[in-house]
Motif scaffolding. Structure first.
Motif, PDB file in Angstrom:
ATOM      1  N   GLU A  40       8.370  39.538   6.010  1.00 57.70           N
ATOM      2  CA  GLU A  40       7.663  40.137   6.996  1.00 57.70           C
ATOM      3  C   GLU A  40       6.500  41.179   6.386  1.00 57.70           C
ATOM      4  O   GLU A  40       5.432  41.132   6.831  1.00 57.70           O
ATOM      5  CB  GLU A  40       8.792  41.225   7.461  1.00 57.70           C
ATOM      6  CG  GLU A  40       8.130  42.020   8.940  1.00 57.70           C
ATOM      7  CD  GLU A  40       9.081  43.042   9.416  1.00 57.70           C
ATOM      8  OE1 GLU A  40      10.258  43.231   9.017  1.00 57.70           O
ATOM      9  OE2 GLU A  40       8.696  43.911  10.392  1.00 57.70           O
ATOM     10  N   PHE A  41       6.912  41.551   5.053  1.00 62.73           N
ATOM     11  CA  PHE A  41       5.718  42.188   4.434  1.00 62.73           C
ATOM     12  C   PHE A  41       4.736  41.285   4.022  1.00 62.73           C
ATOM     13  O   PHE A  41       3.531  41.581   3.928  1.00 62.73           O
ATOM     14  CB  PHE A  41       6.508  42.809   3.209  1.00 62.73           C
ATOM     15  CG  PHE A  41       5.531  43.616   2.319  1.00 62.73           C
ATOM     16  CD1 PHE A  41       4.971  44.920   2.994  1.00 62.73           C
ATOM     17  CD2 PHE A  41       5.165  43.394   1.021  1.00 62.73           C
ATOM     18  CE1 PHE A  41       4.122  45.848   2.092  1.00 62.73           C
ATOM     19  CE2 PHE A  41       4.472  44.225   0.250  1.00 62.73           C
ATOM     20  CZ  PHE A  41       3.910  45.469   0.820  1.00 62.73           C
ATOM     21  N   ALA A  42       4.931  40.054   3.828  1.00 63.29           N
ATOM     22  CA  ALA A  42       4.040  39.144   3.666  1.00 63.29           C
ATOM     23  C   ALA A  42       3.235  38.498   4.743  1.00 63.29           C
ATOM     24  O   ALA A  42       2.294  37.705   4.557  1.00 63.29           O
ATOM     25  CB  ALA A  42       4.505  37.944   2.706  1.00 63.29           C
ATOM     26  N   GLY A  43       3.707  38.903   5.691  1.00 64.95           N
ATOM     27  CA  GLY A  43       2.845  38.661   7.162  1.00 64.95           C
ATOM     28  C   GLY A  43       3.543  37.575   7.867  1.00 64.95           C
ATOM     29  O   GLY A  43       2.959  37.151   8.800  1.00 64.95           O
ATOM     30  N   ILE A  44       4.674  37.249   7.579  1.00 63.28           N
ATOM     31  CA  ILE A  44       5.413  36.015   8.541  1.00 63.28           C
ATOM     32  C   ILE A  44       6.236  36.871   9.599  1.00 63.28           C
ATOM     33  O   ILE A  44       6.986  37.612   8.995  1.00 63.28           O
ATOM     34  CB  ILE A  44       6.082  35.063   7.701  1.00 63.28           C
ATOM     35  CG1 ILE A  44       5.075  34.213   6.791  1.00 63.28           C
ATOM     36  CG2 ILE A  44       6.971  34.315   8.718  1.00 63.28           C
ATOM     37  CD1 ILE A  44       5.642  33.186   5.949  1.00 63.28           C
ATOM     38  N   ARG A  68      -1.432  41.662   8.050  1.00 62.73           N
ATOM     39  CA  ARG A  68      -0.850  41.541   6.712  1.00 62.73           C
ATOM     40  C   ARG A  68      -1.103  40.320   6.234  1.00 62.73           C
ATOM     41  O   ARG A  68      -1.397  40.012   5.028  1.00 62.73           O
ATOM     42  CB  ARG A  68       0.800  41.927   6.843  1.00 62.73           C
ATOM     43  CG  ARG A  68       0.950  43.240   6.472  1.00 62.73           C
ATOM     44  CD  ARG A  68       2.421  43.772   6.051  1.00 62.73           C
ATOM     45  NE  ARG A  68       3.485  43.215   7.173  1.00 62.73           N
ATOM     46  CZ  ARG A  68       3.748  43.685   8.118  1.00 62.73           C
ATOM     47  NH1 ARG A  68       3.210  44.967   8.597  1.00 62.73           N
ATOM     48  NH2 ARG A  68       4.624  43.202   8.929  1.00 62.73           N
ATOM     49  N   ARG A  69      -0.805  39.106   6.799  1.00 65.48           N
ATOM     50  CA  ARG A  69      -0.863  37.584   6.454  1.00 65.48           C
ATOM     51  C   ARG A  69      -2.412  37.607   5.787  1.00 65.48           C
ATOM     52  O   ARG A  69      -2.542  37.162   4.962  1.00 65.48           O
ATOM     53  CB  ARG A  69      -0.763  36.598   7.604  1.00 65.48           C
ATOM     54  CG  ARG A  69       0.482  35.862   7.343  1.00 65.48           C
ATOM     55  CD  ARG A  69       0.782  35.178   6.254  1.00 65.48           C
ATOM     56  NE  ARG A  69      -0.108  33.996   6.159  1.00 65.48           N
ATOM     57  CZ  ARG A  69      -0.183  32.793   6.732  1.00 65.48           C
ATOM     58  NH1 ARG A  69       0.917  32.767   7.683  1.00 65.48           N
ATOM     59  NH2 ARG A  69      -0.892  31.738   6.629  1.00 65.48           N
ATOM     60  N   PRO A 119       1.674  41.901  11.577  1.00 69.68           N
ATOM     61  CA  PRO A 119       2.006  40.653  10.726  1.00 69.68           C
ATOM     62  C   PRO A 119       0.896  39.986  10.674  1.00 69.68           C
ATOM     63  O   PRO A 119       0.487  39.545   9.123  1.00 69.68           O
ATOM     64  CB  PRO A 119       3.422  39.980  11.367  1.00 69.68           C
ATOM     65  CG  PRO A 119       3.952  41.013  12.503  1.00 69.68           C
ATOM     66  CD  PRO A 119       2.812  41.895  12.818  1.00 69.68           C
ATOM     67  N   VAL A 162      17.115  40.878   1.934  1.00 71.10           N
ATOM     68  CA  VAL A 162      15.875  41.148   0.966  1.00 71.10           C
ATOM     69  C   VAL A 162      14.796  40.262   1.247  1.00 71.10           C
ATOM     70  O   VAL A 162      13.805  40.605   1.698  1.00 71.10           O
ATOM     71  CB  VAL A 162      16.140  41.232  -0.457  1.00 71.10           C
ATOM     72  CG1 VAL A 162      14.977  41.331  -1.374  1.00 71.10           C
ATOM     73  CG2 VAL A 162      17.235  41.984  -0.773  1.00 71.10           C
ATOM     74  N   PHE A 163      15.113  38.881   1.821  1.00 65.27           N
ATOM     75  CA  PHE A 163      14.000  37.641   1.859  1.00 65.27           C
ATOM     76  C   PHE A 163      13.473  38.029   3.162  1.00 65.27           C
ATOM     77  O   PHE A 163      12.172  37.827   3.331  1.00 65.27           O
ATOM     78  CB  PHE A 163      15.003  36.498   1.830  1.00 65.27           C
ATOM     79  CG  PHE A 163      13.842  35.237   2.035  1.00 65.27           C
ATOM     80  CD1 PHE A 163      13.138  35.059   0.964  1.00 65.27           C
ATOM     81  CD2 PHE A 163      14.033  34.470   2.971  1.00 65.27           C
ATOM     82  CE1 PHE A 163      12.303  33.936   0.914  1.00 65.27           C
ATOM     83  CE2 PHE A 163      13.045  33.593   3.092  1.00 65.27           C
ATOM     84  CZ  PHE A 163      12.061  33.142   2.091  1.00 65.27           C
ATOM     85  N   LYS A 164      14.067  38.322   4.201  1.00 63.56           N
ATOM     86  CA  LYS A 164      13.521  38.564   5.565  1.00 63.56           C
ATOM     87  C   LYS A 164      12.572  39.663   5.601  1.00 63.56           C
ATOM     88  O   LYS A 164      11.567  39.673   6.051  1.00 63.56           O
ATOM     89  CB  LYS A 164      14.453  38.497   6.720  1.00 63.56           C
ATOM     90  CG  LYS A 164      15.125  39.785   6.758  1.00 63.56           C
ATOM     91  CD  LYS A 164      16.205  39.843   7.929  1.00 63.56           C
ATOM     92  CE  LYS A 164      16.877  41.196   8.035  1.00 63.56           C
ATOM     93  NZ  LYS A 164      16.247  42.641   8.073  1.00 63.56           N
ATOM     94  N   ASP A 165      12.683  40.743   4.858  1.00 59.74           N
ATOM     95  CA  ASP A 165      11.976  41.982   4.788  1.00 59.74           C
ATOM     96  C   ASP A 165      10.647  41.339   4.128  1.00 59.74           C
ATOM     97  O   ASP A 165       9.599  41.853   4.415  1.00 59.74           O
ATOM     98  CB  ASP A 165      12.564  43.109   4.207  1.00 59.74           C
ATOM     99  CG  ASP A 165      13.838  43.625   5.390  1.00 59.74           C
ATOM    100  OD1 ASP A 165      13.780  43.190   6.407  1.00 59.74           O
ATOM    101  OD2 ASP A 165      14.676  44.359   4.778  1.00 59.74           O
ATOM    102  N   MET A 166      10.887  40.817   2.932  1.00 57.15           N
ATOM    103  CA  MET A 166       9.870  40.347   2.045  1.00 57.15           C
ATOM    104  C   MET A 166       8.981  39.478   2.963  1.00 57.15           C
ATOM    105  O   MET A 166       7.704  39.772   2.894  1.00 57.15           O
ATOM    106  CB  MET A 166      10.349  39.674   0.826  1.00 57.15           C
ATOM    107  CG  MET A 166       8.974  39.229  -0.138  1.00 57.15           C
ATOM    108  SD  MET A 166       9.419  38.070  -1.345  1.00 57.15           S
ATOM    109  CE  MET A 166       9.726  36.544  -0.578  1.00 57.15           C
ATOM    110  N   TRP A 204      -2.751  39.196   2.519  1.00 55.85           N
ATOM    111  CA  TRP A 204      -2.310  38.736   1.453  1.00 55.85           C
ATOM    112  C   TRP A 204      -2.929  37.393   1.288  1.00 55.85           C
ATOM    113  O   TRP A 204      -2.934  36.750  -0.100  1.00 55.85           O
ATOM    114  CB  TRP A 204      -0.637  38.473   1.443  1.00 55.85           C
ATOM    115  CG  TRP A 204       0.112  39.650   1.525  1.00 55.85           C
ATOM    116  CD1 TRP A 204       0.836  40.459   2.278  1.00 55.85           C
ATOM    117  CD2 TRP A 204       0.192  40.343   0.117  1.00 55.85           C
ATOM    118  NE1 TRP A 204       1.325  41.265   1.783  1.00 55.85           N
ATOM    119  CE2 TRP A 204       0.998  41.456   0.390  1.00 55.85           C
ATOM    120  CE3 TRP A 204      -0.170  40.149  -1.168  1.00 55.85           C
ATOM    121  CZ2 TRP A 204       1.349  42.514  -0.659  1.00 55.85           C
ATOM    122  CZ3 TRP A 204       0.111  41.054  -2.017  1.00 55.85           C
ATOM    123  CH2 TRP A 204       0.943  42.103  -1.830  1.00 55.85           C
TER     124      TRP A 204
END
Lengths: 160, 265
Positions: free
Chosen positions: A94-98, B144-145, B141, A88-92, B148
């Motif tokens: 990725e979604f947050a842009g890392i 997206r960064r 990414p 879950v964490f790695k996908d989160m 956010w």
């Protein structure tokens, strides 16, 4: 990205397998990329994802998490529980842009010194290719410089 | 419906089946009903129930000052029912602590209610959120960064998202601990990033999709994008949705030896 970029990678290694694997790589005189800074944890199950986020926050460019192979956990189920959190964490992240290439997970046993070397080199190459992480607190030069200053940074074992 | 609710609450309080009833009354804001704790039978006439009744009441079930009033009655919408199920699942509540008057029936929710007074109200719908998540995932990414960073830069660290969330009930939140200080308290980029992601991650496999954090946020950060992304992820990975069954272990507190590990070197 200039080829001179040397990423700072935090490696969280479990006490029972991967840390011993890293030790074996060392005592076997194997050479691997010098970009990782190892933090020993009792078990990958002890690893609050908050630790990983904190590493990025204080300026790590990449993270490696390594633990015992499935069914080898010293505490029987720590790595299984950790595996679910990572999914879950790695996908989160990725979604947050890392970029996903900044965070890696592996199983390395105490007998796999060679695998440890491979993993570290692979992770370092992946993070190198991505370039430096744009700082999480992009207006926090003071904090970021903790890692950049050779005298007080984690290069010399200073306080994180 | 409202007359039936008022008379039932009056009866329940008179019969001492419950010590307090948690419902809604008309507040100062015409668009938002105010939660109210009714303890005297004659006060039951203050209750209302309409589209303005969106604040999650299940939050009040755990408040120490409400607990001392005895068995708690509650009017529970679909989202509230799910939150109550989650609280029972996490041992914050037993089924017997609460007398539930449900306003919506749903076959998926295993927690039985005590009575049903069916009144559909407009709750949070996640269709639009899912569309936006799909749009965001199409970006790089870096983009997206940027998205956010811009959204989180609005955060003033008021913690309204935490205070309103029916599943955020820790007596001491990690954000309030300062030895060590994991989450910077200042509303700066680092603190905002850490706080918002930590909050979302702590709700992984627990968020009941009520949409309250996003509504409560005074600066309009689309928090449900994060929550819903994790919600969908947990559903895809573990086939689990929170707030339907109090008898199964939460997905991140258990494991399956066959969990996929194609991402592990």
């Amino acid at each position: 990205m200039s080829s001179s970029f040397e990423p700072k990678i935090i490696a969280f290694l479990c006490n029972w397998c991967s840390y011993a694997g890293a030790d074996l790589a060392g005592t076997s005189r194997l050479k691997y990329a010098p970009n990782i800074r190892v933090i020993k944890v009792p078990c990958t199950g002890r690893l609050d994802p908050l630790f990983l986020m904190k590493a990025f926050e204080v300026g790590a460019d990449g993270i490696l998490v390594s633990g015992c192979h499935p069914n080898d956990c010293h505490y029987r189920s720590g790595n299984f529980l950790a595996r679910r959190r990572w999914m879950v964490f790695k996908d989160m992240l990725e979604f947050a842009g890392i970029e996903p290439g900044r965070i890696h997970f592996s199983w390395v046993s105490a007998a796999e010194g060679n695998k440890f070397v491979e993993v570290v080199n692979k992770v370092t190459d992946a993070v190198k290719a991505l370039g430096p992480l744009s700082p999480i607190g992009h207006s926090r030069p003071a904090c970021h410089s903790v890692l950049d200053t050779e005298s007080s940074g984690i290069n010399s074992g200073g306080n994180l | 419906m409202i007359d039936k609710l008022k008379s039932r609450v009056k009866e329940l309080l008179e019969a001492k089946t419950i010590g307090v009833f948690i419902g809604y009354e008309k507040g100062d804001n015409p668009e938002l009903a105010r939660p109210v704790m009714i303890t005297a039978p004659e006060e039951a006439s203050r209750l209302i129930y309409d589209d303005t009744c969106v604040v999650m009441l299940s939050k009040y079930l755990l408040k120490p000052e409400v607990k001392t009033l005895g068995r708690r009655g509650i009017v529970a919408s679909y989202s509230n029912l799910r939150a109550i199920t989650g609280l029972i699942q996490e041992h914050q509540l037993t089924r017997n602590d609460v007398y539930i008057i449900a306003t919506s029936s749903n076959d998926k929710i295993a927690t039985a209610y005590d009575e049903l007074i069916e009144t559909p109200v407009n709750g949070y719908k996640s269709d639009e959120t899912n569309k936006q998540i799909a749009e965001l995932m199409k970006l790089s990414p870096t983009e997206r960064r940027a998205f956010w960073d811009k959204e989180f830069s609005k955060c003033i660290k008021c913690y309204a998202c935490r205070q309103i969330c029916p599943m955020c009930y820790c007596n001491r939140c990690i954000a309030d601990k300062n030895q060590p200080q994991w989450i910077p308290t200042s509303p700066n980029p680092a603190g905002n990033f850490m706080w918002n992601l930590t909050r979302a991650y702590h709700l992984a496999g627990r968020c009941v999709d009520c949409g309250e954090c996003e509504r409560a946020c005074p600066v309009g950060i689309p928090l449900m994008l994060l929550n819903k992304m994790i919600y969908n992820n947990v559903k895809a990975n573990f086939g689990y949705e929170a707030g339907f069954d109090a008898t199964v272990p939460p997905p991140l507190a258990t494991y399956n030896q066959e969990d996929k590990e194609n991402f592990i070197i």
